[in-house]
Design a protein around this motif. Structure first.
Motif, PDB file in Angstrom:
ATOM      1  N   UNK A   1       0.841  -1.192   0.000  1.00  0.00           N
ATOM      2  CA  UNK A   1       0.000   0.000   0.000  1.00  0.00           C
ATOM      3  C   UNK A   1       0.873   1.238   0.000  1.00  0.00           C
ATOM      4  N   UNK A   2       0.657   2.073  -1.000  1.00  0.00           N
ATOM      5  CA  UNK A   2       1.344   3.363  -1.103  1.00  0.00           C
ATOM      6  C   UNK A   2       0.318   4.446  -0.804  1.00  0.00           C
ATOM      7  N   UNK A   3       0.721   5.449  -0.062  1.00  0.00           N
ATOM      8  CA  UNK A   3      -0.164   6.563   0.236  1.00  0.00           C
ATOM      9  C   UNK A   3       0.213   7.726  -0.673  1.00  0.00           C
ATOM     10  N   UNK A   4      -0.790   8.253  -1.356  1.00  0.00           N
ATOM     11  CA  UNK A   4      -0.611   9.408  -2.230  1.00  0.00           C
ATOM     12  C   UNK A   4      -1.180  10.619  -1.515  1.00  0.00           C
ATOM     13  N   UNK A   5      -0.359  11.654  -1.360  1.00  0.00           N
ATOM     14  CA  UNK A   5      -0.789  12.886  -0.703  1.00  0.00           C
ATOM     15  C   UNK A   5      -0.527  14.052  -1.656  1.00  0.00           C
ATOM     16  N   UNK A   6      -1.579  14.702  -2.125  1.00  0.00           N
ATOM     17  CA  UNK A   6      -1.401  15.818  -3.063  1.00  0.00           C
ATOM     18  C   UNK A   6      -1.063  17.120  -2.331  1.00  0.00           C
ATOM     19  N   UNK A   7       0.111  17.151  -1.716  1.00  0.00           N
ATOM     20  CA  UNK A   7       0.558  18.357  -1.006  1.00  0.00           C
ATOM     21  C   UNK A   7       0.911  19.447  -2.031  1.00  0.00           C
ATOM     22  N   UNK A   8       1.048  20.657  -1.556  1.00  0.00           N
ATOM     23  CA  UNK A   8       1.437  21.764  -2.435  1.00  0.00           C
ATOM     24  C   UNK A   8       2.741  21.442  -3.157  1.00  0.00           C
ATOM     25  N   UNK A   9       3.729  20.985  -2.396  1.00  0.00           N
ATOM     26  CA  UNK A   9       5.036  20.666  -2.970  1.00  0.00           C
ATOM     27  C   UNK A   9       4.919  19.565  -4.027  1.00  0.00           C
ATOM     28  N   UNK A  10       4.119  18.544  -3.740  1.00  0.00           N
ATOM     29  CA  UNK A  10       3.947  17.449  -4.691  1.00  0.00           C
ATOM     30  C   UNK A  10       3.286  17.939  -5.973  1.00  0.00           C
ATOM     31  N   UNK A  11       2.270  18.773  -5.831  1.00  0.00           N
ATOM     32  CA  UNK A  11       1.552  19.262  -7.010  1.00  0.00           C
ATOM     33  C   UNK A  11       2.396  20.225  -7.828  1.00  0.00           C
TER      34      UNK A  11
END
Length: 103
Positions: free
Chosen positions: A20-30
């Motif tokens: 399981x991988x967690x995807x977090x659309x943080x500002x830095x990631x986006x």
């Protein structure tokens, strides 16, 4: 394994090859995803019209990984292809929803 996704933080879970991988659309990631893939609004438009490519999905997911995986990007992308679009769609919907809604 990176733990459970927290929907209150806009996170999505993505299971690849039993991990399981967690995807977090943080500002830095986006920002990183936008730097590679172009404007996010255009990415959302392509997704809505069925024109989002697997390379774009892989790029978005890679940049939104909460914790770096033990594999490189090529292996991660191959795992995405092996999982198939049906398995990727729920996480993609969450990320697109977060891009549109903001958090």
């Amino acid at each position: 394994m990176t733990g459970a996704a927290n929907p209150e933080r806009g996170e999505a879970a993505l299971v690849l090859e039993g991990i399981t991988h967690v995807l977090r659309p943080s500002f830095q990631a986006l920002v990183a995803a936008e730097g590679e893939l172009g404007p996010l609004f255009e990415l959302v438009e392509r997704a809505a019209s069925g024109r989002l490519g697997i390379a774009e999905i892989a790029g978005l997911f890679w940049h939104c990984l909460k914790d770096p995986p033990a594999i490189d990007r090529v292996a991660f992308s191959e795992a995405l292809v092996s999982a198939g679009l049906k398995a990727l769609t729920p996480a993609l919907r969450v990320l697109i929803g977060q891009i549109l809604a903001g958090r």
